[in-house]
Design a protein around this motif. Structure first.
Motif, short mmCIF file in Angstrom:
data_model
loop_
_atom_site.label_atom_id
_atom_site.label_comp_id
_atom_site.label_asym_id
_atom_site.label_seq_id
_atom_site.Cartn_x
_atom_site.Cartn_y
_atom_site.Cartn_z
N VAL A 89 0.84 -1.20 0.00
CA VAL A 89 0.00 0.00 0.00
C VAL A 89 0.88 1.25 0.00
N ILE A 90 0.27 2.33 -0.44
CA ILE A 90 0.92 3.64 -0.35
C ILE A 90 0.25 4.37 0.80
N ALA A 91 1.07 4.82 1.77
CA ALA A 91 0.55 5.61 2.88
C ALA A 91 1.04 7.04 2.72
N THR A 103 5.79 3.36 1.33
CA THR A 103 5.21 2.13 0.82
C THR A 103 5.38 1.08 1.91
N VAL A 104 4.33 0.33 2.15
CA VAL A 104 4.31 -0.64 3.24
C VAL A 104 3.79 -1.96 2.68
N VAL A 110 7.69 -1.59 6.54
CA VAL A 110 7.85 -0.34 5.80
C VAL A 110 8.97 -0.54 4.78
N ARG A 381 1.71 5.09 9.70
CA ARG A 381 1.54 3.64 9.85
C ARG A 381 0.06 3.27 9.89
N ALA A 384 -1.42 3.25 6.45
CA ALA A 384 -1.12 2.00 5.76
C ALA A 384 -2.11 0.91 6.19
N GLU A 385 -2.37 0.84 7.48
CA GLU A 385 -3.32 -0.17 7.98
C GLU A 385 -4.71 0.04 7.36
#
Ligand SMILES: [Zn+2]
Length: 411
Positions: A89-91, A103-104, A110, A381, A384-385
């Motif tokens: 994912v992109i956070a 990106t995570v 991470v 973070r 991202a979740e």
């Protein structure tokens, strides 16, 4: 009642998808697990687990391999883990004075993270959407494949409507009713879900899933910066309210004789515990920003009475505001996050004293106030979740065939 064949097929498909979701969620939140661990945690049979893991491995979301050697004798049983490059994912984060992107990978690793100062004089919604898209673009180029991107999550220092990313209010940016979600979608040009939420809500999600509040189902975070935000997890689930506006702890009315707040009200908690109030009480320029707050922290560490008194007053007002929250929600943990984390040692005594005075005895016996653990990146973070949520809810929709295997015929 007879159940037709179609309906039976439909039900078993629903069950399969729910079971895949349970497994991927366990692996994402807990890290590598053996098949036996998964049997114990999901309640599924060993053969069901075997089949579902087979699907996840074939679909690129999981890897099965030997466990790391832990020194115990005997052959280690294989463990299943998420493939951090199988889904990414992109956070993104819009903070008070910075922009960040990461990106995570699935599992929470991470891969890439960058934070830059908020470009001065360029804080229109379009400027910021373009700046964030630029940060994300260089990270996308570094991924082995863009096809693995499954979502975008965005943390915003403001009041955000979750359904479409409309920012109702972001005083630090001078925004009111800005269509950030729409502008970001245009700037990013991705065909995956983009979900926006308030930074403190996402800090709460991150601390609950990966930080000091892990395994604790009722938490409150107070997120301090220039303004003061809040995030709540109730019964293990983030509390969002009907549109995503809940948790604005900074705008609890605490002082009827207080000063005007940036939200339009007067005497909000933010006006008493935000950095402006701290600087004023410590005899510094209220416009001094983070550097000035750091000076007050250093002065408190050195024992300067005026700095210590300023923090004690912050703690007292925090206690007054939080007492109401604790009486309503009965949380187990209250976390001080953002800029408040460093203040914890200096606000603790007066905050706890105020809770002793005001919180109902039964709830007071349960609640603990602690510093948050994930630091400044907690909202990122959490973003991202949030971005992983569609995949975690239905991983079957994201399974993709691996490259076809080439079978070499032997002559
Ligand atoms: Zn307010």
């Amino acid at each position: 009642m007879l159940i037709g064949r179609d309906e039976l097929g439909h039900r078993s498909e629903t069950v399969r998808r729910a079971n895949l979701s349970a497994i991927v969620r366990e692996l994402h939140e807990s890290g590598p697990l053996s098949r036996s661990d998964l049997v114990a945690r999901t309640g599924l049979t060993r053969s069901a687990i075997r089949g579902l893991i087979g699907e996840l491995v074939a679909g690129g979301l999981a890897i099965e391999g030997p466990a790391p050697l832990d020194g115990t004798p005997g052959r280690p049983s294989p463990v299943v883990r998420t493939d951090p490059h199988g889904a990414v994912v992109i956070a993104l984060e819009i903070a008070v004075d910075s922009l960040a992107a990461a990106t995570v990978g699935l599992g929470g690793r991470v891969i890439d993270l960058v934070r830059i100062d908020l470009p001065r004089g360029k804080s229109s919604v379009d400027d910021i959407a373009i700046a964030l898209a630029g940060l994300a673009s260089s990270m996308r180029d570094r991924l082995p494949s863009e096809d693995t991107i499954v979502g975008v999550g965005v943390a915003v220092v403001g009041v955000v409507r979750r359904s479409d990313g409309m920012v109702s209010l972001a005083p630090n940016l001078g925004w009111r009713d800005e269509p950030l979600g729409q502008r970001l979608a245009a700037a990013l040009d991705v065909d995956v879900p983009i979900i926006l939420a308030n930074e403190a809500d996402l800090a709460a999600l991150a601390e609950h899933r990966r930080g000091v509040a892990r395994g604790i189902d009722d938490i409150v975070i107070v997120w301090g910066s220039v303004g003061v935000g809040g995030g709540l997890v109730v019964d293990g689930e983030p509390l969002t309210g009907s549109a995503g506006y809940s948790g604005e702890i900074g705008h609890i009315p605490v002082n009827p004789d207080g000063i005007p707040c940036r939200c339009g009200s007067i005497g909000c908690l933010e006006t008493e515990v935000g950095s402006t109030a701290l600087l004023r009480r410590a005899g510094r320029s209220p416009e001094g920003g983070h550097d000035a707050v750091d000076e007050v922290l250093a002065a408190a560490e050195a024992g300067e009475p005026r700095a210590l008194a300023a923090f004690a007053e912050t703690g007292r007002w925090l206690g007054i505001g939080l007492a109401g929250v604790i009486n309503i929600l009965n949380p187990e943990l209250v976390l001080l996050g953002g800029r408040l984390t460093a203040s914890y040692p200096f606000v603790r005594a007066s905050l706890e004293a105020e809770l002793d005075r005001r919180v109902l005895r039964a709830a007071r016996g349960i609640v603990r106030v602690v510093p948050a653990s994930l630091g400044v990146d907690a909202p990122l973070r959490g973003a991202a979740e949030l971005a992983f949520e569609p995949l975690l809810s239905d991983p079957a929709a994201w399974l993709r065939p691996r490259q076809p295997m080439v079978v070499l015929a032997t002559a």
